[in-house]
Motif scaffolding. Sequence first.
Motif, short mmCIF file in Angstrom:
data_model
loop_
_atom_site.label_atom_id
_atom_site.label_comp_id
_atom_site.label_asym_id
_atom_site.label_seq_id
_atom_site.Cartn_x
_atom_site.Cartn_y
_atom_site.Cartn_z
N VAL A 13 -23.93 73.19 7.92
CA VAL A 13 -23.77 72.87 9.43
C VAL A 13 -24.57 71.85 9.92
O VAL A 13 -25.78 71.93 9.46
N SER A 14 -24.17 71.09 10.71
CA SER A 14 -24.89 70.43 11.63
C SER A 14 -25.78 70.94 12.70
O SER A 14 -25.19 72.20 13.19
N ASN A 15 -26.87 70.27 13.16
CA ASN A 15 -27.57 70.98 13.94
C ASN A 15 -27.10 70.84 15.35
O ASN A 15 -27.65 71.47 16.46
N LEU A 16 -25.96 69.88 15.46
CA LEU A 16 -25.32 69.84 16.92
C LEU A 16 -23.84 70.54 16.69
O LEU A 16 -23.34 70.11 15.49
N SER A 17 -23.32 71.24 17.47
CA SER A 17 -21.80 71.51 17.17
C SER A 17 -21.13 71.31 18.76
O SER A 17 -21.73 71.12 20.00
N LEU A 18 -19.79 70.83 18.47
CA LEU A 18 -19.06 70.60 19.63
C LEU A 18 -18.41 71.84 20.26
O LEU A 18 -17.51 72.35 19.65
N GLY A 19 -19.05 72.06 21.33
CA GLY A 19 -18.38 72.99 22.47
C GLY A 19 -17.02 72.76 23.08
O GLY A 19 -17.05 71.49 23.92
N THR A 20 -16.05 73.26 22.98
CA THR A 20 -14.66 72.74 23.73
C THR A 20 -14.24 73.68 24.62
O THR A 20 -12.88 73.70 25.00
N MET A 21 -15.09 74.29 25.57
CA MET A 21 -14.49 75.21 26.67
C MET A 21 -13.90 74.24 27.70
O MET A 21 -12.88 74.85 28.46
N ALA A 22 -14.09 72.85 27.56
CA ALA A 22 -13.63 72.11 28.71
C ALA A 22 -12.24 71.55 28.36
O ALA A 22 -11.49 71.22 29.21
N ALA A 38 -15.45 61.15 18.76
CA ALA A 38 -16.83 60.76 18.63
C ALA A 38 -17.68 61.73 17.94
O ALA A 38 -18.60 61.41 17.55
N ALA A 39 -17.45 62.92 18.11
CA ALA A 39 -18.46 63.97 17.64
C ALA A 39 -18.29 63.98 16.01
O ALA A 39 -19.43 63.96 15.37
N LEU A 40 -16.93 63.91 15.61
CA LEU A 40 -16.78 63.93 14.08
C LEU A 40 -17.42 62.72 13.54
O LEU A 40 -17.94 62.50 12.44
N ASP A 41 -17.15 61.59 14.44
CA ASP A 41 -17.67 60.11 13.63
C ASP A 41 -19.13 60.13 13.64
O ASP A 41 -19.64 59.61 12.66
N ALA A 42 -19.89 61.01 14.93
CA ALA A 42 -21.31 60.86 14.54
C ALA A 42 -21.86 61.97 13.41
O ALA A 42 -23.17 62.01 13.24
N GLY A 43 -21.11 62.66 12.82
CA GLY A 43 -21.53 63.44 11.66
C GLY A 43 -21.65 65.05 12.28
O GLY A 43 -22.03 65.81 11.61
N ILE A 44 -21.09 65.45 13.44
CA ILE A 44 -21.21 66.73 13.91
C ILE A 44 -19.77 67.31 13.11
O ILE A 44 -18.68 67.07 13.21
N ASN A 45 -20.21 68.63 12.28
CA ASN A 45 -18.85 69.23 11.75
C ASN A 45 -18.64 70.56 12.37
O ASN A 45 -17.75 71.13 11.64
N VAL A 46 -19.27 71.12 13.29
CA VAL A 46 -18.88 72.21 13.61
C VAL A 46 -17.95 72.12 14.85
O VAL A 46 -18.69 71.53 15.91
N ILE A 47 -17.08 72.54 15.02
CA ILE A 47 -16.11 72.64 16.26
C ILE A 47 -16.08 74.20 16.60
O ILE A 47 -15.48 74.92 16.04
#
Length: 319
Positions: A13-22, A38-47
């Motif tokens: 898992v990436s050390n950043l996750s994308l939070g989607t409450m908004a 943008a998150a996926l393109d940057a390498g964030i793999n946790v949604i």
Amino acid sequence: MKYTSLGKTGLGVSNLSLGTMAFGRWIDEKASIEILDAALDAGINVIDTANFYGKGQDESFKYGTGESEEIIGRNLKGRRDKVVLATKVGLPMGQDINDFGLSRFHIMREVEGSLKRLQTDYIDLYQVHRFDNETPLEETLSALSDLVKQGKVRYIGCSNYAAWQMAKAGGISNLLGLESFVSSQSQYNLLSRELENEVVPFCLSESMGLLVYSPMARGMLSGKYKSRHELPEDSRAARGEQLIQNYFTDENFERVEQYKKLAEEHDVNLSQFSLSWILNQPAVTSAIVGASKLHHVTDAVQISDWAWTQELQKQVASI
């Protein structure tokens, strides 16, 4: 972007996750897709999402309406296997007696709803949203274990659990041969450090993954709030977010100003500084960036690999 394993698992898992409450609550689908891409393109793999996230959160009776999951499901087509998709169960999805909690009845019904909205056959990390005093842990863990056996869930995690609750759950799983929680999701930031008393030591001791939400203290650590009486028009507080009011103390406003000075000394903004502090805590696996604007993602990515010196850690600890 840095990557690590989620707890004792082999899941990277990436050390950043994308939070989607908004998503579908404060921002529309177009803005949500821009942030997701943008998150996926940057390498964030946790949604990270939840069945509860949606417009229903803002009704007088707060209940889940699923807009966040629906937006994610529609826009992950063709790249589902590239992400670690995490969602949650347990908060109210209606007003009926069985529309909330962690009973087998509720879990089995809600997982089907999440799978349908997410347009997927499986959930990578299925998390119980909060502890349920009314349902025996044995029942909850048994239901979650069955979902893993059925292939609908890959791993299970907990959210907002105390250390004793995680310890009890772990003991039951070991005793009965059930699936164990591989991660804990909790609030942790420069202004909320209660986790360090028991949860952080427990996660380190038991090698549990720690996913951190609200690393910006619900926006307090962005520096946008100057006082409890000055609320920017586009802020959570102005929209009626009640939980941020807990941060509006004279002590916190003073601390934020000191953190801001340190951030300026290192040529980053306060949000980046605060997020980087979280990423440099040894127990933290991933920090969840609850993005409602594109720059929330791009700013976070810029400091995702910033390793702090011991001196900087000491400076922050002294504030």
